[in-house]
Design an enzyme around this catalytic site. Structure first.
Site, PDB file in Angstrom:
ATOM      1  N   GLY A 144       0.843  -1.188   0.000  1.00 18.34           N
ATOM      2  CA  GLY A 144       0.000   0.000   0.000  1.00 18.34           C
ATOM      3  C   GLY A 144       0.878   1.237   0.000  1.00 18.34           C
ATOM      4  O   GLY A 144       2.070   1.190  -0.333  1.00 18.34           O
ATOM      5  N   LEU A 145       0.306   2.365   0.405  1.00 22.51           N
ATOM      6  CA  LEU A 145       1.047   3.626   0.339  1.00 22.51           C
ATOM      7  C   LEU A 145       2.302   3.622   1.204  1.00 22.51           C
ATOM      8  O   LEU A 145       3.373   4.071   0.767  1.00 22.51           O
ATOM      9  CB  LEU A 145       0.138   4.782   0.756  1.00 22.51           C
ATOM     10  CG  LEU A 145      -0.821   5.293  -0.326  1.00 22.51           C
ATOM     11  CD1 LEU A 145      -1.828   6.276   0.270  1.00 22.51           C
ATOM     12  CD2 LEU A 145      -0.044   5.963  -1.464  1.00 22.51           C
ATOM     13  N   SER A 155      -4.598  -2.481  -3.055  1.00 23.05           N
ATOM     14  CA  SER A 155      -4.381  -2.348  -1.616  1.00 23.05           C
ATOM     15  C   SER A 155      -5.431  -1.429  -1.007  1.00 23.05           C
ATOM     16  O   SER A 155      -6.017  -0.579  -1.681  1.00 23.05           O
ATOM     17  CB  SER A 155      -2.983  -1.777  -1.342  1.00 23.05           C
ATOM     18  OG  SER A 155      -1.989  -2.639  -1.833  1.00 23.05           O
ATOM     19  N   HIS A 156      -5.643  -1.585   0.300  1.00 25.49           N
ATOM     20  CA  HIS A 156      -6.712  -0.826   0.955  1.00 25.49           C
ATOM     21  C   HIS A 156      -6.441   0.673   0.969  1.00 25.49           C
ATOM     22  O   HIS A 156      -7.369   1.467   1.137  1.00 25.49           O
ATOM     23  CB  HIS A 156      -6.923  -1.345   2.377  1.00 25.49           C
ATOM     24  CG  HIS A 156      -8.135  -0.774   3.049  1.00 25.49           C
ATOM     25  ND1 HIS A 156      -9.396  -0.832   2.491  1.00 25.49           N
ATOM     26  CD2 HIS A 156      -8.295  -0.120   4.227  1.00 25.49           C
ATOM     27  CE1 HIS A 156     -10.275  -0.245   3.287  1.00 25.49           C
ATOM     28  NE2 HIS A 156      -9.623   0.203   4.346  1.00 25.49           N
ATOM     29  N   HIS A 189     -15.349   4.847  12.933  1.00 25.29           N
ATOM     30  CA  HIS A 189     -15.686   6.005  12.097  1.00 25.29           C
ATOM     31  C   HIS A 189     -17.168   6.322  12.261  1.00 25.29           C
ATOM     32  O   HIS A 189     -18.002   5.410  12.267  1.00 25.29           O
ATOM     33  CB  HIS A 189     -15.368   5.712  10.625  1.00 25.29           C
ATOM     34  CG  HIS A 189     -15.327   6.935   9.764  1.00 25.29           C
ATOM     35  ND1 HIS A 189     -16.448   7.615   9.383  1.00 25.29           N
ATOM     36  CD2 HIS A 189     -14.274   7.607   9.224  1.00 25.29           C
ATOM     37  CE1 HIS A 189     -16.108   8.649   8.637  1.00 25.29           C
ATOM     38  NE2 HIS A 189     -14.782   8.667   8.529  1.00 25.29           N
ATOM     39  N   ARG A 224     -19.032  15.528   5.728  1.00 22.58           N
ATOM     40  CA  ARG A 224     -19.337  16.483   6.795  1.00 22.58           C
ATOM     41  C   ARG A 224     -18.424  17.698   6.717  1.00 22.58           C
ATOM     42  O   ARG A 224     -18.834  18.823   7.010  1.00 22.58           O
ATOM     43  CB  ARG A 224     -19.211  15.796   8.153  1.00 22.58           C
ATOM     44  CG  ARG A 224     -20.336  14.816   8.437  1.00 22.58           C
ATOM     45  CD  ARG A 224     -20.081  13.984   9.692  1.00 22.58           C
ATOM     46  NE  ARG A 224     -19.055  12.978   9.482  1.00 22.58           N
ATOM     47  CZ  ARG A 224     -17.992  12.801  10.263  1.00 22.58           C
ATOM     48  NH1 ARG A 224     -17.812  13.571  11.323  1.00 22.58           N
ATOM     49  NH2 ARG A 224     -17.119  11.859   9.991  1.00 22.58           N
TER      50      ARG A 224
END
Length: 607
Positions: free
Chosen positions: A17-18, A45-46, A256, A272
Site C-alpha cells: 500500500g502507500l 491495496s486498501h 468512524h 461532513r
C-alpha cells in the site's frame, strides 16, 4: 524439486500500500535491491479506499490562513488525547507539507483553490485570488484550520496509483498474491520471512538485511468494518508471535462515525467537512446540541459516541440492521456532490440504492482504524528485533495515541514512508546478512507441520469459519464504542477459550494449492490473539482516553494512565502479557481538547 522457493534482497517489504511503496521508493532510490510482497496487486491495496484527504499545513485556502506545523502538531496531540509521542507528532507535522508537494510533483491532481465567494454552513467564504491554483484544503474533524488536501473524495486512489507508477518506473520487484506466515529470526535479529504463494500454495523464503511490515490494519477481526477483507492484521500477529515484539495500545480502536448501513463501507468525513449534517429520526440536526462549537466535526471518537448516545436515547432510525442516523448532503447540490463527493454518491447508489442528491444516507459508527500496532522507535525499527521495521497502520509509531484525526492516516503513510524509508536505507547500507540454513529450515519446517496438521486434522476438527464468527461477535458485542468491566471481562474469558480451540482446527477441504480454507486456518490463531490483546488492554486500562471509553471510568486519568500499553505474547503462552511505558511529552502538557465530554462538562460548570 525444492520444497520452497528462495529469494534474497537488501530489503523485503511486506505490504504494497502507500506506506510500503513509499518506503520501497526511498530505499530503491538509494541503490538498494527491494522486493515488495502483497496479498493483492498493489493498486488493489486498501490505501486506495481512503477518500477524504491528507493533512498538511499549507495554509492556501481562506479557512486555512495562518496554519502552520505548530497548529497541526497541537491538533494532532489534542486529537490523540495526549496519547501520542510528541517528538513523532512534531516530525510528522513538519514533514507533511513537503510530502504533499512531492506527491503533486509526481502527478497527484490535488484540488486547487478557486477564487471567489461561496457559502459554508451559513457563512460566506472569500477565497483569495492570489492563491488561486494552489493546493486547496477542506475542513476535517478536530482541526483548528482547514488543512486536509484532497482529490475530490478519491484521495487514496490517486495517491496510490501515482505512487505505484513511481514503483514501476524504478523497476522495484513486486510479488503479489503472496502471504507472509512468519518472521525468520533468532530472537535477536530478523532476517526475512516465510511466505506462501496464494496461487500455488507453495512456501517461499525471503531473506534480507532489513524486513519491513506495512500490512495495514486489522479491521476484519471485528467483522463489521470499513476495512477491505484483506485487512486481517497479519503483519501485526506475525510480529507478536515472535514473543519478542510488542504491540502498542491495541485497545485504541477507532470507530468512524459514518459507515453506510448495511454494507459498512466508509462514507468520508469529507461529506461532513464539506457541510453535511447528521440528522436523527425526526430529521433534527443533533450534533450542535452536544458539540456547539465543532458540531459534526469534533474528533471521530467524540462524534461516534455522540451518535450512539443519541440512538440510546431513542432517536435512532430503526432498520432490520439496527438503529442508525441520517447523513444529509442534499443541500450541497448536485454539482458539488457529483464532483467533490462522487465516490460516496456512487457507493450510495450502488450499495444502498439511494441517490444522495435527493435522499438521506443511512449511517452508523463502524470499526475503521487501529491506532495500535507494532511498537517502533521514532526511526521505525520495531522493539525487540534488530533489522525489523514497521510503518503505516500496522505500526504504533506513535503518532495517533488514542484517537487519530481524519486525514492524518494518509499523511502518515507518505510521511512515514519518506522518513522511515530513509532510516531503513541507512541501516541496510551498514548491515550484513548472516542467516544460517538451519534457522531457515526450522522456520519452514514449522509452517509445513502446521499445514499438514490442518489438512489431516491431526489436532482436531474445529471449524475455522465458526471460530472467526465467534471472534467477530465477541468484539462487536463487548469491545465496542462503550466499554465496561463486565463486558470486557466476558470478552477476555470468551477469547481465552476461543484461542485454545483455535489450536484444534481441521480442514473440511483438501488444503491443496491456493485453498482459501487453509489460508483462513493459518490466520485464525493470530487474529484471535490480536482480539485478545485488544480486549485485555481495554480491561486493564481503567480510564477513558480518546477512542477508549469506559462507562465505569468515564474520565481521563493522567496520574495513573498517561502511559502506553505494550502487549507481548510469549512463545507457547495462552494469553498476552501487558507492560507499560511512559508517553513522551516534549512540548504540550496534558489539557483540554476543546471538544468532547470533558470540555462540555467544563463549559457547563462555568455557566
Amino acid at each position: 524439486m525444492s520444497r520452497f522457493d528462495s529469494f534474497t534482497s537488501d530489503v523485503v517489504i511486506v505490504g504494497a500500500g502507500l506506506a510500503g511503496e513509499r518506503a520501497a521508493i526511498e530505499a530503491a532510490s538509494q541503490g538498494l535491491d527491494v522486493i515488495l510482497l502483497s496479498l493483492v496487486p498493489p493498486r488493489r491495496s486498501h490505501s486506495s479506499a481512503a477518500q477524504g484527504g491528507m493533512q498538511a499545513s499549507l495554509g492556501n485556502s481562506a479557512m486555512g490562513e495562518g496554519d502552520s506545523a505548530d497548529v497541526h502538531f497541537a491538533d494532532t496531540v489534542k486529537g490523540s488525547d495526549w496519547g501520542c509521542d510528541q517528538d513523532v507528532a512534531r516530525l510528522f507535522a513538519e514533514t507533511a507539507p513537503v510530502a504533499v508537494r512531492q506527491m503533486a510533483f509526481w502527478g497527484v491532481p490535488w484540488n486547487r483553490v478557486v477564487a471567489g465567494k461561496r457559502m459554508y454552513d451559513g457563512k460566506e467564504i472569500q477565497e483569495d485570488a492570489e492563491k488561486e491554483g494552489l493546493i486547496a484544503a477542506r475542513n476535517f474533524g478536530g482541526t483548528a484550520k482547514w488543512r486536509t488536501c484532497y482529490t475530490a473524495d478519491g484521495t487514496g486512489h490517486t495517491l496510490l496509483y501515482t505512487m505505484d507508477s513511481v514503483v514501476i518506473k524504478l523497476g522495484i520487484t513486486v510479488h503479489d498474491r503472496t502471504e507472509v506466515l512468519s518472521l525468520i529470526h533468532d530472537g535477536i535479529r530478523c532476517s526475512g520471512v516465510v511466505a506462501r504463494c496464494l496461487r500455488t500454495g507453495k512456501l517461499r523464503v525471503y531473506t534480507a538485511k532489513s524486513t519491513v511490515i506495512a500490512t495495514g490494519g486489522y479491521g476484519r477481526v471485528y467483522g463489521a468494518s470499513t476495512n477491505a477483507i484483506i485487512n486481517e492484521g497479519s503483519g501485526m500477529f506475525v510480529a507478536l508471535e515472535t514473543g519478542k515484539v510488542p504491540l502498542g495500545n491495541m485497545e485504541a480502536v477507532q470507530f468512524h462515525p459514518t459507515g453506510i448501513v448495511p454494507s459498512w463501507i466508509l462514507i468520508t468525513e469529507g461529506a461532513r467537512g464539506d457541510g453535511g449534517y447528521l440528522l436523527d429520526k425526526d430529521h433534527h440536526r443533533f450534533m450542535p446540541d452536544y458539540e456547539p462549537n465543532k458540531k459534526e466535526l469534533a474528533s471521530r471518537d467524540v462524534v461516534s459516541r455522540r451518535i450512539m448516545q443519541h440512538i440510546r436515547k431513542g432517536y435512532g432510525v430503526e432498520s432490520p440492521y439496527g438503529a442508525h442516523v441520517w447523513l444529509d448532503i442534499r443541500h450541497l447540490g448536485a454539482k458539488h456532490i457529483n464532483t467533490n463527493l462522487r465516490e460516496i454518491a456512487n457507493i450510495s447508489r450502488n450499495f444502498t440504492g439511494i441517490d444522495p442528491i435527493h435522499d438521506l444516507i443511512p449511517v452508523r459508527p463502524t470499526q475503521h482504524y487501529s491506532m495500535g500496532g507494532i511498537r517502533t522507535h521514532i526511526d521505525g525499527m520495531a522493539y525487540g528485533l534488530e533489522g525489523l521495521f514497521a510503518l503505516g497502520e500496522a505500526a504504533c509509531w506513535d503518532l495517533h495515541g488514542f484517537n487519530r484525526l481524519g486525514g492524518n492516516s494518509l499523511a502518515e503513510t507518505v510521511v512515514a514512508g519518506m522518513i522511515v524509508g530513509d532510516k531503513i536505507a541507512n541501516y541496510t547500507k551498514e548491515a550484513s546478512l548472516h542467516v544460517s540454513s538451519s534457522l531457515i529450515e526450522d522456520h519452514v519446517k514449522f509452517q509445513e507441520d502446521r499445514i499438514d496438521a490442518f489438512i489431516h486434522q491431526r489436532n482436531g476438527k474445529e471449524n475455522v469459519y465458526q471460530l472467526r464468527r465467534e471472534m467477530e461477535r465477541i468484539l462487536s458485542e463487548h469491545v465496542g464504542i462503550f466499554r465496561s468491566e463486565e463486558a470486557l471481562t466476558k470478552a477476555v474469558g470468551q477469547l481465552h477459550e476461543l484461542h485454545q480451540r483455535s489450536h484444534h482446527v481441521g480442514l473440511r477441504s483438501g488444503g491443496q494449492g491456493g485453498d482459501p480454507e487453509l489460508a483462513s486456518a493459518l490466520r485464525i490463531t493470530g487474529m484471535i490473539r490480536l482480539a485478545y490483546c485488544i480486549a485485555a488492554g481495554a480491561l486493564a486500562r481503567q480510564e477513558s482516553r480518546g477512542s477508549h471509553f469506559r462507562e465505569d471510568y468515564p474520565k481521563r486519568d493522567d496520574g495513573k494512565w498517561l502511559k502506553r500499553t505494550l502487549a507481548y505474547w510469549p512463545v507457547g503462552a495462552g494469553e498476552p502479557v501487558l507492560e507499560y511505558e511512559p508517553v513522551k511529552i516534549t512540548e504540550l502538557p496534558p489539557g483540554d481538547r476543546g471538544y468532547g465530554e470533558a470540555s462540555t462538562q467544563a463549559v457547563k460548570a462555568k455557566s
